[in-house]
Structure formats: C-alpha cells, structure tokens
Motif scaffolding. Structure first.
Motif, PDB file in Angstrom:
ATOM      1  N   GLY A 145       0.814  -1.234  -0.094  1.00 66.60           N
ATOM      2  CA  GLY A 145      -0.064  -0.083  -0.076  1.00 66.60           C
ATOM      3  C   GLY A 145       0.897   1.105   0.023  1.00 66.60           C
ATOM      4  N   ARG A 146       1.979   1.167   0.968  1.00 63.30           N
ATOM      5  CA  ARG A 146       2.915   2.301   0.810  1.00 63.30           C
ATOM      6  C   ARG A 146       3.428   2.608  -0.656  1.00 63.30           C
ATOM      7  NH1 ARG A 146       2.800   5.926   4.771  1.00 63.30           N
ATOM      8  NH2 ARG A 146       4.868   6.550   4.366  1.00 63.30           N
ATOM      9  N   TRP A 147       3.878   1.315  -1.385  1.00 63.83           N
ATOM     10  CA  TRP A 147       4.581   1.478  -2.399  1.00 63.83           C
ATOM     11  C   TRP A 147       3.303   1.971  -3.535  1.00 63.83           C
ATOM     12  CZ3 TRP A 147       5.266  -2.294  -6.750  1.00 63.83           C
ATOM     13  CH2 TRP A 147       6.115  -2.003  -7.509  1.00 63.83           C
ATOM     14  N   ALA A 342      -3.930 -16.059  -4.266  1.00 59.90           N
ATOM     15  CA  ALA A 342      -3.507 -14.784  -4.272  1.00 59.90           C
ATOM     16  C   ALA A 342      -4.821 -13.656  -4.010  1.00 59.90           C
ATOM     17  CB  ALA A 342      -2.911 -14.387  -5.613  1.00 59.90           C
ATOM     18  N   THR A 343      -4.312 -12.483  -3.811  1.00 56.82           N
ATOM     19  CA  THR A 343      -5.396 -11.270  -3.626  1.00 56.82           C
ATOM     20  C   THR A 343      -6.226 -11.212  -5.239  1.00 56.82           C
ATOM     21  OG1 THR A 343      -4.041  -9.908  -2.118  1.00 56.82           O
ATOM     22  CG2 THR A 343      -5.778  -8.922  -3.444  1.00 56.82           C
ATOM     23  N   SER A 370      -1.074  -5.916  -6.161  1.00 54.31           N
ATOM     24  CA  SER A 370      -1.986  -6.167  -4.763  1.00 54.31           C
ATOM     25  C   SER A 370      -3.233  -5.328  -5.067  1.00 54.31           C
ATOM     26  CB  SER A 370      -1.049  -5.443  -3.728  1.00 54.31           C
ATOM     27  OG  SER A 370      -0.662  -4.127  -4.043  1.00 54.31           O
ATOM     28  N   SER A 371      -3.216  -4.715  -6.169  1.00 54.99           N
ATOM     29  CA  SER A 371      -4.614  -3.783  -6.388  1.00 54.99           C
ATOM     30  C   SER A 371      -5.389  -4.458  -7.464  1.00 54.99           C
ATOM     31  CB  SER A 371      -4.280  -2.571  -6.444  1.00 54.99           C
ATOM     32  OG  SER A 371      -5.463  -1.852  -6.541  1.00 54.99           O
ATOM     33  N   HIS A 392      -3.415  -3.269 -11.231  1.00 52.61           N
ATOM     34  CA  HIS A 392      -2.242  -2.273 -11.152  1.00 52.61           C
ATOM     35  C   HIS A 392      -1.285  -2.760 -10.669  1.00 52.61           C
ATOM     36  CE1 HIS A 392      -5.233   1.453 -11.199  1.00 52.61           C
ATOM     37  NE2 HIS A 392      -5.971   0.446 -11.153  1.00 52.61           N
ATOM     38  N   TYR A 393      -0.026  -2.157 -11.137  1.00 53.95           N
ATOM     39  CA  TYR A 393       1.520  -2.498 -10.760  1.00 53.95           C
ATOM     40  C   TYR A 393       2.013  -3.585 -11.326  1.00 53.95           C
ATOM     41  CZ  TYR A 393      -1.072   0.411  -7.395  1.00 53.95           C
ATOM     42  OH  TYR A 393      -2.020   1.274  -6.707  1.00 53.95           O
TER      43      TYR A 393
END
Length: 434
Positions: A145-147, A342-343, A370-371, A392-393
């Motif tokens: 989340g910070r990343w 996984a998420t 993660s999103s 995302h990401y």
C-alpha cells in the motif's frame, strides 16, 4: 577488452536477474543508516520476534543459498541472507518505480523490483510456507500500500523517460508490438492508447507510473463484434467476449464442488477460488477458463456479457506465494495455484441472455499486483464489453467461470496451443450452448 554484454546477449535466467546487483549496491549506498518506513519496520519486528516465522526465514535463506550454489540463480542473491538486508531492500523499493528492461521475452516480468528481490526466496519450500502466513501477508499488504502511493504520485514518472525508460524507443516498439500483434495492425503507441499529452516526450502527459501502466485504449481500437454476432441465434449459441487482453493459459471442464481442477499440472478448487461464497455452487461441474496478462499488456477488464452485477467479492490472499519450481517464470507457471491463494476480485454477473445465466469473472493479483480495482457496483447494468475494473502495478491472470449445464465452445484461436500473442479484449471468445 571484450564488449559488455547487454540483456539480450545473456541467457534467459541470467537476464531476468541482471539488475539485482545494482539494486543491492544502490540500496547500500542510499539507505545506509536511514530510518526505514514504519510499515517495513513493523514487518521486520514481526519476523524477528515470532519464533516460528524467524525459523522459516532462516530455512528460506539457507535453501536459497543451495539454489544459488546449484546454479539455478544469479550469485548476487547470496547477499540476501538475513532479515535486516531483506527489509532494507523492501524499504528501498518503496520509492522506486519498475524499470524498463529490454529483454526480448513476451512474458518477462517487466522490471518489477519486488519480484526481482524475492524471486529466489519464493522458489524455496520454506518461502512457500512463509509467504502463505496470514500475519506476514497483512504486513505485506501495508508495505504494498505504501509503494502504491508512490507509484500513483508524480515522483514515480521518472521511469517513463524516453532515454532508457518505458517511453524509450525499444520500450515503445515492444509495447506497440504486443498491442498490434493480436490484430496484425500497425498503429503507433499514441494511436492505440489514450495519452493525456502525446506531445510531451518525457511522460506523454501521464501523471504517474501507475497512470501509464493502467492506461486506457483509445475509442474504437478494440471494438465489440457486430450486434448480429452478439445476439446469437439459438443455433449459434450465446456470445462470450474476451474480458482481458490476454493469452490463453488453460481451461478445465466438469469442475467438482470441493475437488481439485488440474491445470498445467497444478491444482485448485472452484470453492477456494471464489472464497467459499454460496454462489460457488452454481459452478460445480462447470467450465473454468484462465488467461495471462504480461506486464506489457493492456490491464483493464471488460464484461464478457450484458447483464446485471449480482455480487462483488474482494478476497485478501497471499502476495508472493508461488509453487517452488526453480524457474525464472515460476510465478507465471503458478497461475492456477495463484488463482486460489492470491489477492483477487470476484465479479458475479447475471447475464441478460438466460441461456448463459450466472457467469463469474475473477481478477487475480500476481506479486506486485496487490490492487485489483473493480469499477462497477452491485446492481449495475453493464453491456457486453463495458469496463468493469483494472489491474495495477504488474502482470496478472484472470479466470472466467461458467455454470453447470453449459456447453462452452471456445473460438479456434483459444484452442491454438501454439499461440504466442494475446487475444484482443472485447473480441469473441466463446459461444455457450445449453
């Protein structure tokens, strides 16, 4: 003096870990003595204070050394042999964007730094156990989340530059090739994607790295089939559109309630994939289709049918758990396993065409992804091809689940075992017959 080797000159396993030495060197130079992010500090304290987790870490580092010594990984990974150095690397990455890597493989990880750092550790049996722990994943969620905040900020756009970044000549050429290959078109990047400021060579107007990664297609680039094809006469079956610009991975038929589906030698159950939700029952003895999105693909999801969004699930899972197989592409090859651990985001749709009935889309976050962001709400009506969410990401995988009683006949391009290109999003994927 012999010329310096480039990424494309190197063997595949070496090329994908080519930057690990640079990451470690930069981390040691820039973060030596600096205070770590609170999210990373909290995870460090957990791993050091919990005896069971600490023992798993010690075993993981020892097993990773054996992999390196067996020449299954680059020797630079020997430096990642304790909790403090691993936490420093995670902290360093929090203010770094994924770098463009000019590696000529369709399914490479696209410079994702967390995968690069954790690659060998994830391949160990102890790493498999560590990254499945609920408390470890709670801390990883905070770190990711910070990343994510950094990747969504203007500070992240430095990686887009036209010199050696994602907007360089080699990167744009590869992105254009991946986007054009499914339709054999010859469009330029700015003709394919909606760029806020096409005349800005540094960023094309994208406000952040994530804005670039989750870019939208220009209107008309991926049209839906003609209405007469979508409606489908009874003899033609019900049309199912491709939900993601992706490459087919595998399909399975006649799934069991709590049994296991075997895909590419890996096992998972429909119930675990759908978070044991009561609606899982509809897909007992049904069909599962899974496809893969590389880091170079278009990462937005589109509804495979017209209908009403019946239910949405957000399932927290593990972020860096994969099957240990000592392979540079082990995360991609763990897709069937990741679909249950996984998420992920699960979207149930009641199709307007009653012959289809309830259908389910599952977006699976792999590694850095993660999103999984859903952009529709329960009760919304969607037309076939409408956007329903995005990844995302990083690279990702997704599944479509069909209920029991449907005879799902996929298009010939899906069944092609030699296919190396994506199937266009919103194109005809399959037809369903009762």
């Amino acid at each position: 003096m012999a010329p310096q080797k480039t990424h494309n000159d190197l063997p595949r396993d070496y090329a994908a870990t080519y930057q690990i030495e640079t990451i470690i060197a930069d981390m040691e130079e820039q973060l030596n003595g600096c205070t770590m992010d609170p999210a990373v500090t909290a995870m460090k304290e957990l791993l050091e204070s919990n005896r069971s987790l600490n023992n798993l870490c010690l075993s993981m580092f020892a097993e990773a050394k054996e992999l390196v010594r067996a020449k299954r990984a680059h020797p630079a990974y020997l430096a990642i042999d304790n909790i403090p150095i691993l936490m420093r690397l995670l902290d360093y990455i929090l203010t770094r964007s994924p770098q463009w890597e000019d590696i000529d493989f369709f399914d490479h990880l696209g410079g994702l730094p967390l995968n690069l750092v954790l690659m060998v550790l994830m391949e160990t049996h102890s790493g498999l156990q560590l990254f499945k722990q609920a408390n470890v994943n709670q801390h990883l969620k905070r770190i990711l989340g910070r990343w994510a905040l950094f990747l969504e900020s203007p500070k992240s756009v430095y990686a887009l530059n036209p010199r050696d970044g994602w907007l360089s000549y080699s990167a744009i050429a590869k992105l254009e090739d991946v986007a054009n290959s499914p339709t054999r078109a010859r469009r330029k990047f700015t003709d394919i994607y909606d760029c806020p400021d096409p005349k800005n060579p540094e960023t094309l107007g994208f406000a952040s790295w994530d804005a670039f990664f989750s870019r939208k297609l220009k209107p008309g680039v991926r049209p839906t089939p003609a209405p007469e094809l979508l409606l489908g006469l009874e003899c033609q079956g019900s049309a199912i559109l491709n939900a993601c610009e992706s490459r087919p991975w595998q399909m399975a038929r006649h799934s069991l309630r709590c049994g296991e589906i075997i895909l590419k030698g890996e096992l998972y159950s429909v119930y675990s994939m759908l978070g044991y939700d009561p609606l899982s029952e509809h897909f007992v003895k049904g069909t599962v289709y899974q496809a893969y999105l590389s880091a170079l693909s278009y990462h937005r999801w589109h509804s495979p049918v017209s209908g009403v969004i019946r239910k949405i699930l957000h399932i927290d899972g593990s972020y860096f758990s994969q099957l240990p197989m000592s392979d540079i592409l082990s995360m991609e090859k763990s897709q069937s396993y990741l679909a249950t651990v996984a998420t992920r985001a699960v979207v149930f749709i009641d199709a307007t065409d009653l012959r289809v009935g309830l259908i389910c889309f599952v977006g699976v976050g792999m590694g850095e992804v993660s999103s999984c962001k859903v952009s529709v709400k329960e009760g919304d009506y969607v037309e076939a091809g409408d956007e329903i969410g995005s990844f995302h990401y990083g690279g990702s995988t997704h599944c479509l689940l069909f209920r029991e009683g449907l005879n799902v006949q996929f298009e010939r391009c899906v069944e092609d075992k030699q296919r190396v290109h994506n199937i266009p999003v919103r194109s005809l994927l399959a037809r369903c017959f009762p």
